[in-house]
Design a protein around this motif. Structure first.
Motif, mmCIF file in Angstrom:
data_model
loop_
_atom_site.group_PDB
_atom_site.id
_atom_site.type_symbol
_atom_site.label_atom_id
_atom_site.label_comp_id
_atom_site.label_asym_id
_atom_site.label_seq_id
_atom_site.Cartn_x
_atom_site.Cartn_y
_atom_site.Cartn_z
ATOM 1 N N LEU A 5 0.829 -1.192 0.000
ATOM 2 C CA LEU A 5 0.000 0.000 0.000
ATOM 3 C C LEU A 5 0.872 1.255 0.000
ATOM 4 O O LEU A 5 0.603 2.205 -0.738
ATOM 5 C CB LEU A 5 -0.934 -0.002 1.212
ATOM 6 C CG LEU A 5 -1.906 1.164 1.315
ATOM 7 C CD1 LEU A 5 -2.848 1.189 0.126
ATOM 8 C CD2 LEU A 5 -2.684 1.073 2.606
ATOM 9 N N LEU A 6 1.921 1.241 0.777
ATOM 10 C CA LEU A 6 2.849 2.360 0.820
ATOM 11 C C LEU A 6 3.528 2.551 -0.534
ATOM 12 O O LEU A 6 3.670 3.678 -1.020
ATOM 13 C CB LEU A 6 3.895 2.140 1.914
ATOM 14 C CG LEU A 6 4.920 3.233 2.102
ATOM 15 C CD1 LEU A 6 4.235 4.524 2.522
ATOM 16 C CD2 LEU A 6 5.944 2.817 3.127
ATOM 17 N N VAL A 7 3.926 1.460 -1.176
ATOM 18 C CA VAL A 7 4.557 1.543 -2.493
ATOM 19 C C VAL A 7 3.597 2.131 -3.522
ATOM 20 O O VAL A 7 3.971 2.985 -4.323
ATOM 21 C CB VAL A 7 5.063 0.148 -2.941
ATOM 22 C CG1 VAL A 7 5.442 0.143 -4.412
ATOM 23 C CG2 VAL A 7 6.232 -0.285 -2.084
ATOM 24 N N VAL A 8 2.354 1.703 -3.493
ATOM 25 C CA VAL A 8 1.360 2.211 -4.448
ATOM 26 C C VAL A 8 1.124 3.705 -4.226
ATOM 27 O O VAL A 8 1.074 4.483 -5.179
ATOM 28 C CB VAL A 8 0.047 1.413 -4.339
ATOM 29 C CG1 VAL A 8 -1.068 2.084 -5.100
ATOM 30 C CG2 VAL A 8 0.253 0.000 -4.842
ATOM 31 N N VAL A 9 0.991 4.119 -2.986
ATOM 32 C CA VAL A 9 0.765 5.535 -2.685
ATOM 33 C C VAL A 9 1.961 6.365 -3.123
ATOM 34 O O VAL A 9 1.797 7.435 -3.738
ATOM 35 C CB VAL A 9 0.463 5.723 -1.182
ATOM 36 C CG1 VAL A 9 0.511 7.189 -0.796
ATOM 37 C CG2 VAL A 9 -0.877 5.131 -0.835
ATOM 38 N N LEU A 10 3.172 5.910 -2.857
ATOM 39 C CA LEU A 10 4.364 6.643 -3.282
ATOM 40 C C LEU A 10 4.477 6.690 -4.804
ATOM 41 O O LEU A 10 4.851 7.717 -5.379
ATOM 42 C CB LEU A 10 5.621 6.024 -2.679
ATOM 43 C CG LEU A 10 5.800 6.236 -1.184
ATOM 44 C CD1 LEU A 10 7.018 5.473 -0.677
ATOM 45 C CD2 LEU A 10 5.949 7.708 -0.877
ATOM 46 N N ALA A 11 4.153 5.597 -5.473
ATOM 47 C CA ALA A 11 4.204 5.575 -6.937
ATOM 48 C C ALA A 11 3.199 6.558 -7.530
ATOM 49 O O ALA A 11 3.511 7.276 -8.484
ATOM 50 C CB ALA A 11 3.936 4.169 -7.454
#
Length: 64
Positions: A5-11
């Motif tokens: 979820l953190l990776v998706v938000v940062l992307a």
């Protein structure tokens, strides 16, 4: 799950920051890329473009 979820938000944040450059290439205007105006600002949720770029990155990673 939290890491993804953190990776998706940062992307999505990075993609939104690069949006002016990517619009010149035609990304961000595909069907499934949502734009709306809220709180006096234009917001973009580039779902289709993100999937397309992810597939391209996966293909490059597989080839290399």
């Amino acid at each position: 799950m939290l890491k993804w979820l953190l990776v998706v938000v940062l992307a999505l944040a990075v993609f939104s920051g690069l949006m002016p450059l990517l619009r010149r290439l035609g990304l961000g205007r595909l069907p499934g890329d949502f734009e709306f105006r809220a709180f006096g600002r234009e917001w973009a949720i580039p779902l289709t473009s993100t999937v397309l770029l992810s597939l391209l990155a996966a293909l490059l990673a597989k080839l290399l």
